[in-house]
Design an enzyme around this catalytic site. Sequence first.
Site, PDB file in Angstrom:
ATOM      1  N   HIS A 516      -6.945  -1.231   0.569  1.00 50.36           N
ATOM      2  CA  HIS A 516      -5.616  -1.630   0.529  1.00 50.36           C
ATOM      3  C   HIS A 516      -4.647  -1.519   2.022  1.00 50.36           C
ATOM      4  CE1 HIS A 516      -1.426  -3.906   0.289  1.00 50.36           C
ATOM      5  NE2 HIS A 516      -1.486  -2.644   0.834  1.00 50.36           N
ATOM      6  N   GLU A 517      -4.336   0.168   2.224  1.00 49.66           N
ATOM      7  CA  GLU A 517      -4.140   0.975   3.024  1.00 49.66           C
ATOM      8  C   GLU A 517      -5.009   0.459   4.269  1.00 49.66           C
ATOM      9  OE1 GLU A 517      -1.121   0.786   2.582  1.00 49.66           O
ATOM     10  OE2 GLU A 517      -0.974   1.118   0.388  1.00 49.66           O
ATOM     11  N   HIS A 520      -4.683  -2.127   5.070  1.00 52.95           N
ATOM     12  CA  HIS A 520      -3.571  -2.147   6.644  1.00 52.95           C
ATOM     13  C   HIS A 520      -4.544  -1.025   8.668  1.00 52.95           C
ATOM     14  CE1 HIS A 520      -0.362  -3.421   4.974  1.00 52.95           C
ATOM     15  NE2 HIS A 520      -0.304  -3.256   4.054  1.00 52.95           N
TER      16      HIS A 520
HETATM   17 ZN   LIG Z   1       0.450  -2.294   1.981  1.00 54.55          ZN
END
Ligand SMILES: [Zn+2]
Length: 736
Positions: A516-517, A520
């Site tokens: 997830h990170e 980003h």
């Molecule tokens: Zn996030």
Amino acid sequence: MCHQVLRGVMLLFAIAAFFCAVSVLNNSAALTASRDSFRTETQETSDKNPLLAKWEGPFGGVPPFDRVQVSMFKPALEAALAERQADTDKIAGNTEAPNFENTIAALERAGKSLDRVQTVYGVWSSTMSSPDFQVVQREMAPRLAAANDQIVQNAPLFKRIEAVYNSPDKTRFTPEQQRLSWLYYTNFVRAGARLDATAKKRLSEINQQLAGLYTRFSQNVLAEENEQFIEFKREADLAGLPQSIRDAAAAAATSRKLSNVWIITNTRSSIDPFLTYSERRDLREKAWRMFVNRGDNGGEHDNNAVIPEILRLRAERAKLLGYATHAHWRLENSMAKTPERAMELMEAVWKPAVTRVHEEVADMQAIADKENAGIKIEPWDYRFYAEKVRKARYDLDQNEVKPYLQLEKLREGIFWVAGELFNFNFTPVKDVPVYHPDVRLWEVTDKTTKRHIGLWYFDPYARTGKRSGAWMNAYRSQERLDGVVTTIVSNNANFVKGKLGEPVLISWDDATTMFHEFGHALHGLNSNVVYPSLAGTAVARDYVEFPSQLLEHWLSTPEVLQRFAVHYQTGKPIPQTLVDRIKRAETFNEGFETTEYLASALVDMKLHLAGGQKIDADVFERETLAQLGMPKEIVMRHRLPHFGHIFNSDAYSAGYYSYLWSDVLTADAFGAFVEGSGPYDPKVAERLRKNIFSVGNTIDPAEAYRSFRGRDPRIEALMKKRGFATSNTKSETGRN
Ligand SMILES: [Zn+2]
């Protein structure tokens, strides 16, 4: 798992707004204003204060982390604020007629030193907080807010922005310039640029008070996370805990200079595994109570008095600005546009999620009864019995999975995925300063052309002074305003370090968070825009979690699992039978996951729709949950007294729904790969890069999505992904 801050002058619309995942501070190229006497003064200060100096070293310069002392922050912020003020005063006082270049582009170039100082300041605030740093923060937060208001409320400056925005020349701007002009205009208006003098003054007072309250709120939570822990003196207290958790508990004790004991710290990464495995129901309850009562214990770190103050000021500010409520103000430029649309989505998912919780509890109760436990499932039993159901129904033991999930191998896995989807290559970089020995970094290049793309810093481990959770941060945004500036991004997490010299093994959930990170980070690294305020992750709050949540899908692809999910002792890849069991159990416990999240999101929205009425946080939380029909076996993922997303800053306030909103896009977007040749379909990946990952905020997100998918997103994929029926009938999806 979240995120974001803007840079330069845009920074003033998002003060201290980074938390969860993406924190984009701003930057751009060199200063152009000739600030005469002021320049001399800055020059002298920056000779002594590395925070103010232009970043030196390779890759267009890197943050001077090795030279930072806490005592430098205040003078650096003061000098940088003065510099930004001088920059903007000069733009406002320009005698030439306003045009894009001398107004909007000039604003993009303003306040560069502040970008750099704020970047390092933000890193200290989130990962290196100490009592002496917190003193600086308490003093500077209101002053930063006041300085921002001084710019937004500068009438001649706003007049120029307005003139450019309404200019007949606008049709000759590039689409990106048009979008940027709109963004400045709307941000200034939304921040009160059109108010009269009295209202402006009051607004500025409110903003300063709020900045102080946000700082207090976050420091209170940090204190309770750092200072509270549970100490075990006897091995019997560890009953049920796997060796890796025992080792981590021993290491946590050692790091606090405690000997012959084990400790469970008061953060999610330490509490969740304890609640999952501890056979000691009394201790589970103790740990659970400690964790869910952060900020709610009376005494000096209690947040119950802070919350109504924040809410009252937010409501007053919304009124001043001409909005019905804080929620209406916050959502205006989001993808959802109105609180009603966000509520509609949440309510559509809430009922099926709660229905699923009742099924989950029934399954757990059946096991407890069969074992003659003589208990009714309570919140501190949920994870423990869910684990037993997981084993019974899917023959899946998370401890069986963990030996295959080595942190460093998975890091190689995310690099490999970035290589497949975006043609990125990662090379470790030494000899660049870091702020803590745990931090490492890599250079990102294009595999084919070898072009330098950016830097990726990785700060994976929990420590005292570091905020809990996981997030992405942009130290420098990509841009091409005055020559090529490449981005610097970081991923931050709170993995628990194990035994010295042994690989760190993480859970499937943690592995998902890592992807997830990194999503980003890839959103930042793929950025390809001209103006820094539009770069990378500087997009609408309810859109920014879309690229990150999308990346989560690649963890469970066979390509990643076979190469990177390898046993830490044997080196053998995770067996297919185990993968199949993971897949089958994919929507397991989704009732719990969705409900604990949605309860927080719904309370957040209702709280900010309540307007100016006096609110007792404790009562509001209790009554709202009762009205919603919150299952008594579950607590909100973030109870109000420690709900940093919504009270550390404005960032996720009336915005916690964003994860669900983005997940509608995520689930629907992954369908494009499924309909293509699979997760590594190069054509779909290219469409994704072109329309989503590279465009930042240069186009409207709904339009960007349509360009990628050929249509608007549909909710069905989300419901399927979470294993919920789209009607309210009992769902069996994913149960077998
Ligand atoms: Zn996030």
